[in-house]
Design an enzyme around this catalytic site. Structure first.
Site, PDB file in Angstrom:
ATOM      1  N   SER A 178       0.848  -1.185   0.000  1.00  0.00           N
ATOM      2  CA  SER A 178       0.000   0.000   0.000  1.00  0.00           C
ATOM      3  C   SER A 178       0.882   1.232   0.000  1.00  0.00           C
ATOM      4  CB  SER A 178      -0.902   0.003   1.235  1.00  0.00           C
ATOM      5  OG  SER A 178      -1.504   1.279   1.431  1.00  0.00           O
ATOM      6  N   TYR A 191      -1.964  -0.358  10.685  1.00  0.00           N
ATOM      7  CA  TYR A 191      -1.920  -0.740   9.270  1.00  0.00           C
ATOM      8  C   TYR A 191      -0.687  -0.161   8.595  1.00  0.00           C
ATOM      9  CZ  TYR A 191      -3.367  -1.054   4.362  1.00  0.00           C
ATOM     10  OH  TYR A 191      -3.419  -1.311   3.018  1.00  0.00           O
TER      11      TYR A 191
END
Length: 312
Positions: A178, A191
């Site tokens: 990501s 995250y």
């Protein structure tokens, strides 16, 4: 008599567009042939991105090993791939239960994956676990779960298949990461931390295995958007204008089919690092390097107005 420049310019643009289109079509055709007979492992194959990848690589004639946590969903994907497939052109996928949240099972999973064909040509680490919450509300147990799925799991699987790649002096390991592995945003502490860790691990791995002709790739994307773009809503009273503008640039995300195409191209072209993002996140990455105080101020303003945090 020479044509005037105002006439030549549109012609050159049309010719350039035509050449670019032909090049892309040729690369698309070649991409399918380049993966033929390759053993390709896809984690979280039943997700949107995983399913799109499975379809692309299956049509290309790859020997797929599809991994996921739910056997029924894996079987459904298997059936959808093979129902109309030509057995002379494609291979029936093999299925393996893989749950990164159960790290004790990783040794058995690696053994099962290698038993399928005896080797792995391409490993696509696609699994991901997301969490949105303020730092103070995230338990240590949740931190560990996210690290298992996003970092320890992919790194353990890569380590498991690495010896066979080294012995064959061939292989490709691809991490679907990501953009938050390179740019942290508010309310994504666990995250973003796991994605930063995964980015660092695979960057180190790339340098260490280059001598064995093993390629390591990372694809950093904005959020996956499997739905149609949301309808435009009326702005809340007095929002931070800059944060609202950044949020508006991030509402479309990356569609699974687009990301799957990029994964296929990355494998075939052996690209080492890919960034799939709109201009605003790209600018934010540059600001993080060259003008961090400004970026920090924008992110803080976004937290205050609860606009930026809702869209990333």
């Amino acid at each position: 008599m020479a044509l005037p420049f105002v006439v030549m310019l549109p012609l050159l643009i049309v010719v350039a567009a035509g050449v670019y289109y032909i090049y892309n079509e040729a690369m698309r055709f070649m991409s399918k042939s380049l993966v033929r007979n390759k053993v390709v492992v896809i984690t979280d194959a039943v997700s949107g991105v995983g399913t799109e990848c499975a379809r692309l690589f299956h049509k290309g004639g790859a020997r797929l090993i599809l991994c996921g946590t739910n056997w029924d969903q894996l079987e459904s994907l298997h059936d959808s791939l093979t129902v109309d497939a030509d057995p002379r052109e494609t291979f029936a996928p093999k299925l393996v239960i893989l749950d990164f949240s159960d790290m004790d099972s990783m040794e058995d999973v690696v053994a099962e994956v290698l038993e399928c064909y005896g080797c792995v040509d391409v490993l696509i680490c696609n699994s991901s676990m997301k969490l949105k919450a303020p730092v103070q509300s995230v338990s240590l147990e949740m931190d560990r779960n996210i690290m298992d799925v996003n970092y320890f799991g992919p790194s353990a699987l890569a380590k498991g298949v690495l010896p066979t790649m080294i012995s064959r002096r061939s292989g490709h390991i691809l991490l679907v990461n990501s953009i938050q592995g390179r740019l942290a945003v508010p309310f994504r502490s666990s995250y973003a931390a796991s994605k930063h860790a995964a980015q660092a691990f695979f960057d180190c791995l790339r340098a260490e295995v280059e001598e064995y002709r093993i390629v390591v790739s990372t694809i950093s994307h904005t959020f996956i958007n499997a739905c149609d773009p949301p309808a435009v809503k009326e702005p809340s009273p007095k929002p931070n204008a800059l944060a609202a503008f950044i949020a508006s640039q991030l509402t479309h995300g990356v569609r699974p089919s687009v990301l799957a195409d990029e994964i296929m191209h990355t494998v075939n072209r052996k690209r080492k690092e890919v960034l799939l993002a709109h201009p605003i996140p790209r600018v934010a990455l540059y600001l993080r390097s060259f003008c961090p105080p400004f970026l920090f101020a924008v992110l803080a303003a976004g937290v205050e107005d609860s606009v930026l945090s809702e869209q990333m």
